[in-house]
Design an enzyme around this catalytic site. Structure first.
Site, mmCIF file in Angstrom:
data_model
loop_
_atom_site.group_PDB
_atom_site.id
_atom_site.type_symbol
_atom_site.label_atom_id
_atom_site.label_comp_id
_atom_site.label_asym_id
_atom_site.label_seq_id
_atom_site.Cartn_x
_atom_site.Cartn_y
_atom_site.Cartn_z
ATOM 1 N N HIS A 190 0.818 -1.219 0.000
ATOM 2 C CA HIS A 190 0.000 0.000 0.000
ATOM 3 C C HIS A 190 0.851 1.268 0.000
ATOM 4 C CE1 HIS A 190 -3.721 -2.348 1.681
ATOM 5 N NE2 HIS A 190 -3.516 -2.542 0.395
ATOM 6 N N CYS A 200 4.892 11.597 -8.340
ATOM 7 C CA CYS A 200 4.538 12.793 -9.111
ATOM 8 C C CYS A 200 3.382 12.463 -10.047
ATOM 9 C CB CYS A 200 5.756 13.250 -9.905
ATOM 10 S SG CYS A 200 5.383 14.650 -10.978
ATOM 11 N N CYS A 238 8.508 18.436 -8.062
ATOM 12 C CA CYS A 238 9.008 17.065 -8.210
ATOM 13 C C CYS A 238 10.509 17.123 -8.482
ATOM 14 C CB CYS A 238 8.274 16.388 -9.372
ATOM 15 S SG CYS A 238 9.007 14.814 -9.861
ATOM 16 N N ASN A 255 -3.702 -12.109 15.824
ATOM 17 C CA ASN A 255 -4.404 -10.820 15.854
ATOM 18 C C ASN A 255 -5.039 -10.628 17.227
ATOM 19 O OD1 ASN A 255 -4.960 -8.568 14.129
ATOM 20 N ND2 ASN A 255 -7.115 -9.110 14.159
ATOM 21 N N LEU A 256 -5.296 -9.355 17.543
ATOM 22 C CA LEU A 256 -5.919 -9.053 18.831
ATOM 23 C C LEU A 256 -7.279 -9.734 18.957
ATOM 24 C CD1 LEU A 256 -5.177 -7.360 21.284
ATOM 25 C CD2 LEU A 256 -6.344 -5.417 20.230
HETATM 26 C C1 BJW Z 1 -3.805 -5.753 16.950
HETATM 27 C C2 BJW Z 1 -3.252 -4.942 17.898
HETATM 28 C C3 BJW Z 1 -2.164 -5.460 18.573
HETATM 29 C C4 BJW Z 1 -4.866 -3.858 17.097
HETATM 30 N N1 BJW Z 1 -1.714 -6.674 18.284
HETATM 31 N N2 BJW Z 1 -3.345 -6.962 16.669
HETATM 32 C C5 BJW Z 1 -13.025 -7.986 -3.285
HETATM 33 C C6 BJW Z 1 -14.203 -7.905 -2.594
HETATM 34 C C7 BJW Z 1 -14.716 -6.686 -2.227
HETATM 35 C C8 BJW Z 1 -14.042 -5.486 -2.532
HETATM 36 C C9 BJW Z 1 -12.866 -5.562 -3.207
HETATM 37 C C10 BJW Z 1 -12.374 -6.800 -3.576
HETATM 38 N N3 BJW Z 1 -11.197 -6.588 -4.220
HETATM 39 C C11 BJW Z 1 -10.959 -5.255 -4.240
HETATM 40 C C12 BJW Z 1 -11.953 -4.607 -3.632
HETATM 41 C C13 BJW Z 1 -12.037 -3.120 -3.484
HETATM 42 C C14 BJW Z 1 -11.216 -2.555 -2.358
HETATM 43 C C15 BJW Z 1 -11.643 -3.157 -1.038
HETATM 44 O O1 BJW Z 1 -10.999 -3.983 -0.441
HETATM 45 N N4 BJW Z 1 -12.769 -2.666 -0.509
HETATM 46 C C16 BJW Z 1 -13.227 -3.100 0.795
HETATM 47 C C17 BJW Z 1 -13.978 -1.959 1.430
HETATM 48 C C18 BJW Z 1 -14.041 -4.359 0.674
HETATM 49 N N5 BJW Z 1 -9.792 -2.717 -2.549
HETATM 50 C C19 BJW Z 1 -9.071 -1.872 -3.288
HETATM 51 O O2 BJW Z 1 -9.579 -0.930 -3.868
HETATM 52 C C20 BJW Z 1 -7.593 -2.139 -3.424
HETATM 53 N N6 BJW Z 1 -7.224 -2.187 -4.814
HETATM 54 C C21 BJW Z 1 -7.593 -3.187 -5.614
HETATM 55 O O3 BJW Z 1 -8.240 -4.139 -5.218
HETATM 56 O O4 BJW Z 1 -7.134 -3.062 -6.916
HETATM 57 C C22 BJW Z 1 -7.501 -4.079 -7.868
HETATM 58 C C23 BJW Z 1 -6.385 -5.059 -8.054
HETATM 59 C C24 BJW Z 1 -5.967 -5.874 -7.023
HETATM 60 C C25 BJW Z 1 -4.938 -6.811 -7.222
HETATM 61 C C26 BJW Z 1 -4.334 -6.933 -8.439
HETATM 62 C C27 BJW Z 1 -4.754 -6.121 -9.493
HETATM 63 C C28 BJW Z 1 -5.785 -5.191 -9.288
HETATM 64 C C29 BJW Z 1 -6.751 -1.028 -2.782
HETATM 65 C C30 BJW Z 1 -6.880 -0.997 -1.301
HETATM 66 C C31 BJW Z 1 -6.089 0.185 -0.716
HETATM 67 C C32 BJW Z 1 -6.206 0.285 0.792
HETATM 68 N N7 BJW Z 1 -5.591 1.511 1.238
HETATM 69 C C33 BJW Z 1 -5.504 1.815 2.679
HETATM 70 C C34 BJW Z 1 -4.890 3.228 2.862
HETATM 71 C C35 BJW Z 1 -3.376 3.197 2.574
HETATM 72 C C36 BJW Z 1 -2.729 4.512 2.883
HETATM 73 C C37 BJW Z 1 -2.781 4.876 4.352
HETATM 74 O O5 BJW Z 1 -2.180 4.170 5.208
HETATM 75 O O6 BJW Z 1 -3.403 5.896 4.669
HETATM 76 O O7 BJW Z 1 -4.675 0.830 3.315
HETATM 77 S S1 BJW Z 1 -7.054 1.684 3.531
HETATM 78 C C38 BJW Z 1 -6.378 1.003 5.007
HETATM 79 O O8 BJW Z 1 -6.852 -0.358 5.206
HETATM 80 C C39 BJW Z 1 -4.857 0.880 4.749
HETATM 81 C C40 BJW Z 1 -4.540 -0.445 5.387
HETATM 82 O O9 BJW Z 1 -3.323 -0.964 4.869
HETATM 83 C C41 BJW Z 1 -5.763 -1.272 5.045
HETATM 84 C C42 BJW Z 1 -5.950 -2.488 5.939
HETATM 85 O O10 BJW Z 1 -6.114 -2.082 7.268
HETATM 86 P P1 BJW Z 1 -5.496 -2.978 8.439
HETATM 87 O O11 BJW Z 1 -4.030 -2.921 8.375
HETATM 88 O O12 BJW Z 1 -6.112 -4.312 8.413
HETATM 89 O O13 BJW Z 1 -5.938 -2.120 9.727
HETATM 90 P P2 BJW Z 1 -7.308 -2.205 10.580
HETATM 91 O O14 BJW Z 1 -7.359 -1.014 11.430
HETATM 92 O O15 BJW Z 1 -8.465 -2.477 9.700
HETATM 93 O O16 BJW Z 1 -7.114 -3.512 11.475
HETATM 94 C C43 BJW Z 1 -6.135 -3.597 12.488
HETATM 95 C C44 BJW Z 1 -6.247 -4.951 13.154
HETATM 96 O O17 BJW Z 1 -5.217 -5.057 14.115
HETATM 97 C C45 BJW Z 1 -7.568 -5.148 13.903
HETATM 98 O O18 BJW Z 1 -8.107 -6.437 13.595
HETATM 99 C C46 BJW Z 1 -7.175 -5.097 15.379
HETATM 100 O O19 BJW Z 1 -7.925 -5.972 16.206
HETATM 101 C C47 BJW Z 1 -5.750 -5.557 15.306
HETATM 102 N N8 BJW Z 1 -4.910 -5.034 16.390
HETATM 103 N N9 BJW Z 1 -4.017 -3.733 17.945
HETATM 104 C C48 BJW Z 1 -2.381 -7.384 17.303
HETATM 105 N N10 BJW Z 1 -1.576 -4.733 19.566
#
Ligand code: BJW
Length: 230
Positions: A105, A113, A132, A197-198
């Site tokens: 990500h 750019c 840039c 995971n938590l």
């Molecule tokens: C602990 C803890 C501790 C807390 N110890 N644990 C299929 C089905 C449906 C939809 C889609 C699909 N395929 C694609 C989509 C669309 C979309 C999508 O997923 N939509 C959903 C809403 C369903 N995906 C996309 O658009 C992606 N692109 C794409 O699919 O392109 C097509 C393609 C794919 C592959 C090949 C070719 C083409 C892009 C997704 C981009 C996500 N971007 C973000 C922002 C990044 C920039 C930034 O950081 O600001 O990425 S969104 C955000 O979510 C960020 C994260 O990386 C991502 C995941 O979040 P994460 O890391 O899981 O965090 P949390 O907060 O959700 O969870 C934390 C966990 O930790 C919790 O469970 C806690 O319990 C736990 N925890 N403390 C252990 N101490």
């Protein structure tokens, strides 16, 4: 044994980096899916720049925790047989010593750019619209992957999943694809799968084994276990 580790925001939580979807998460009061988009950037570039400028500046105040260090220790033993795929845009894996890390990500310390598509290492603010370094046009944006954009390094990731013996998911909610689908991909190609995971993630039932707790405790314990068994 070939191991692929997927990490999410939860692995950096104990370092003081906020997660996305927990109660005090980064986009509290907003649906991440509504704000982490290119459309949100087009509509309010300064708001988005200030948000990422603040997160970039905060990086200097945080440090890797025992979970990051344990993965670096595992890489020392496994070398090329370990790949860390992170959804995180912080640099805590690298600062712990991991070298084989793919940032699917993007990265906070990089800018892209919109004019020439060039990517440059970036440590300063972007909200003051610097030029840039490659083409001189002041149209840099954070080098991160928003919803609707294609994540980085997908070919290398799928290749690694195909040959993995073990897939481990750490600190991710399983709410965002394609990362949330890696467990199925790895299992289809014969890997054993483990979630650390938590709490139960949205895809927890797809794993062979799940352990719930803090990454800073679970990950070092799992690494010890793996290295003893080897
Ligand atoms: C602990 C803890 C501790 C807390 N110890 N644990 C299929 C089905 C449906 C939809 C889609 C699909 N395929 C694609 C989509 C669309 C979309 C999508 O997923 N939509 C959903 C809403 C369903 N995906 C996309 O658009 C992606 N692109 C794409 O699919 O392109 C097509 C393609 C794919 C592959 C090949 C070719 C083409 C892009 C997704 C981009 C996500 N971007 C973000 C922002 C990044 C920039 C930034 O950081 O600001 O990425 S969104 C955000 O979510 C960020 C994260 O990386 C991502 C995941 O979040 P994460 O890391 O899981 O965090 P949390 O907060 O959700 O969870 C934390 C966990 O930790 C919790 O469970 C806690 O319990 C736990 N925890 N403390 C252990 N101490």
């Amino acid at each position: 044994m070939r191991v692929v580790v997927l990490t999410g925001a939860g692995i950096s939580a104990e370092s003081g980096v906020p997660t996305f979807r927990d109660a005090d998460g980064l986009w509290e009061g907003h649906r991440v899916e509504d704000v982490a988009t290119p459309e949100a950037y087009d509509a309010q570039p300064f708001v988005v720049h200030r948000f990422y400028d603040a997160r970039r500046a905060a990086l200097s105040g945080v440090s890797p925790n025992p979970a990051h260090h344990a993965l670096a220790r595992l890489e020392e033993e496994l070398g090329d047989d370990l790949l860390v795929v992170t959804q995180n845009i912080d640099d805590l894996h690298e600062r712990a010593g991991s070298q084989r890390v793919l940032h699917m990500h993007g990265e906070l310390l990089s800018a892209v750019c919109r004019a020439c598509r060039g990517r440059s290492r970036w440590e300063q603010d972007l909200s003051d619209l610097p030029p840039c370094p490659r083409c001189g046009v002041p149209d840099l944006r954070p080098d991160v992957v928003w919803f609707g954009e294609i994540p980085y390094e997908m070919d290398r990731i799928y290749l690694a999943l195909e040959s993995a013996d073990l897939f481990v998911s750490i600190g991710t909610s399983g709410a965002v694809y394609p990362a949330a689908g890696f467990v199925q991909q790895a299992a289809t190609y014969g890997a054993r799968t483990l979630e650390l995971n938590l709490q139960a993630s949205e895809v927890t039932t797809l794993f062979d084994e799940t352990r719930h707790g803090r990454a800073g405790e679970l990950v070092p314990a799992w690494v010890d276990e793996l290295l003893v068994r080897r």
